[in-house]
Design an enzyme around this catalytic site. Structure first.
Site, mmCIF file in Angstrom:
data_model
loop_
_atom_site.group_PDB
_atom_site.id
_atom_site.type_symbol
_atom_site.label_atom_id
_atom_site.label_comp_id
_atom_site.label_asym_id
_atom_site.label_seq_id
_atom_site.Cartn_x
_atom_site.Cartn_y
_atom_site.Cartn_z
ATOM 1 N N HIS A 222 57.044 -56.512 28.344
ATOM 2 C CA HIS A 222 55.800 -55.711 28.345
ATOM 3 C C HIS A 222 54.643 -56.680 28.050
ATOM 4 C CE1 HIS A 222 53.162 -52.379 27.982
ATOM 5 N NE2 HIS A 222 53.566 -51.828 26.847
ATOM 6 N N HIS A 261 56.902 -54.806 38.651
ATOM 7 C CA HIS A 261 56.374 -53.690 37.871
ATOM 8 C C HIS A 261 57.223 -52.460 38.113
ATOM 9 C CE1 HIS A 261 53.508 -50.911 36.097
ATOM 10 N NE2 HIS A 261 53.034 -51.978 35.494
ATOM 11 N N ASP A 312 49.708 -59.456 33.893
ATOM 12 C CA ASP A 312 49.937 -60.569 32.970
ATOM 13 C C ASP A 312 49.914 -61.938 33.630
ATOM 14 O OD1 ASP A 312 50.271 -59.145 30.516
ATOM 15 O OD2 ASP A 312 52.116 -58.337 31.345
#
Ligand code: COA
Length: 375
Positions: A222, A261, A312
């Site tokens: 995460h 994802h 990210d």
């Protein structure tokens, strides 16, 4: 018992009016507003208002909201909390300090146990204002420097960068940071938000829910992925080594951080903004190689695996260009996501039902108890 979905994939657990993700088209909406428009025209402070109240503020409401978020009273940390931080070993990871600090802040909060909406909003204002001070204070303390006092005249983004380094940030750095905060502010029922909602659904308080969220955000699948991306960049070192490095990693079946994802089947719509800003910052600060390395990695991973950059991948390159240490990237994610977590706690408390799923039991059912001396 009925069938289940591993990892709750595609399971809808509740309705929500806060955030919409279109995983096929690559769109992200906060309260109906496209993040692309918010990045272009809004500010983090305004987005926080939007998430908590459900509508864009009037000028008067926005001014009052900014005043509350930036006031010295709300931004400063209790001296006793600074004393707690000074007791922690200097090697304590910033994310652990943040989790500990937020938990301790509840003890100083005048609305600590009050779950009424107005009290929860007041606590959310304080936490959103205090968390940047907490993260920056730890950065200073672990380097043996005194914390820098907050500046109520600066935006949340500029104030944080100023407290972290002791210097006023460039316009581009402050703008980039503000956009990063907007882009990380909410993301539907992601793991940390779900953790926060599960805690809130027991009728626990905001601070406890945010501590749950921070614990879930920390993991590398995460929020912790942004730190791992930068560690990959550090290993690759130079753009000319990127292609061979990533091809070998894929051949070794490595999980490549910053890609893939649960919901998006295309590139995460947040990635393009962070790529653009990280590229500009890299040019301005002489650290263009970070984005050059990541662009090569992204090309190869997308071609070979058909998985695409997520939020990210490029955020760390932007933060590293500002001189921010890698282990501060995930705490920075939390400084923004506290806005979304708080919105979800408010929504959960407004229409609450305990969240309590079942497990499909696959263990034994007919064991006879064996006394200790016969095992
Ligand atoms: N690198 C390599 N392979 C990946 C991958 C990645 N980053 N993400 C997914 N895959 C592959 C898996 O190996 C799996 O392949 P398989 O079916 O051949 O075994 C397939 O894609 C599905 O992966 P899975 O882990 O089951 O998907 P998920 O929906 O449970 O996981 C993530 C989603 C985000 C946890 C996953 O994509 C991941 O680990 N990404 C890296 C961490 C990251 O960047 N997290 C931040 C998310 S915003």
């Amino acid at each position: 018992m009925s069938s289940f979905k591993e990892g709750l994939e595609d399971v809808v657990v509740s309705t929500s009016e806060i955030c919409f993700i279109d995983g096929r088209e690559g769109r992200l909406l906060y309260r109906g507003y496209d993040v692309d428009d918010l990045v272009r025209s809004s500010s983090f402070e305004e987005v926080v208002y939007l998430l908590w109240h459900g509508n864009l503020p009037s000028r008067k409401d926005l001014d009052a909201h900014i005043k509350a978020l930036s006031s010295m009273a709300n931004r400063k940390l209790p001296l006793k909390l600074i004393a707690i931080l000074r007791q922690l070993p200097k090697k304590t990871a910033p994310m652990e300090v943040l989790r500990t600090g937020v938990s301790a802040l509840q003890a100083f909060d005048p609305d600590a146990e009050d779950n009424a909406r107005e009290a929860t909003v007041r606590k959310a204002v304080r936490l959103t204002a205090q968390m940047p001070t907490l993260v920056a204070a730890w950065e200073r303390l672990r380097r043996g420097k005194p914390p820098v006092a907050p500046n109520p005249k600066l935006t949340l983004a500029a104030n944080f960068l100023c407290m972290l380094s002791g210097q006023k940030p460039t316009e581009l750095a402050a703008k980039t940071f503000d956009v990063a905060l907007i882009l990380h502010a909410d993301h539907e029922f992601n793991a940390s938000t779900f953790a926060a909602r599960v805690t809130a659904a027991t009728l626990s308080d905001l601070h406890s829910a945010i501590v749950s969220g921070i614990g879930a955000l920390k993991g590398p699948l995460h929020g912790g992925a942004n730190e791992q991306v930068m560690r990959m960049v550090e290993q690759i070192k130079t753009p000319d080594r990127a292609e061979a490095w990533i091809r070998k990693a894929l051949a070794d079946k490595a999980r490549i951080m910053g890609f893939g994802h649960r919901v998006y089947r295309v590139e995460d719509p947040r990635a393009k903004h962070l790529r653009r800003l990280a590229t500009e910052l890299g040019r301005q600060t002489g650290s263009a190689r970070y984005v050059e390395i990541l662009n090569t990695v992204a090309r190869v991973v997308s071609e070979e695996k058909k998985i695409y950059p997520n939020v990210d991948l490029y955020s760390g390159a932007a933060y590293a260009s500002m001189g921010i240490p890698t282990d501060q990237f995930t705490p920075i994610f939390a400084l923004s996501r506290v806005a979304g977590w708080s919105a979800h706690v408010l929504e959960q408390h407004a229409h609450n039902r305990l969240i309590r799923p079942r497990a499909e039991y696959t263990g034994p059912t007919r064991h006879a108890y064996v006394p200790l001396d016969r095992r």
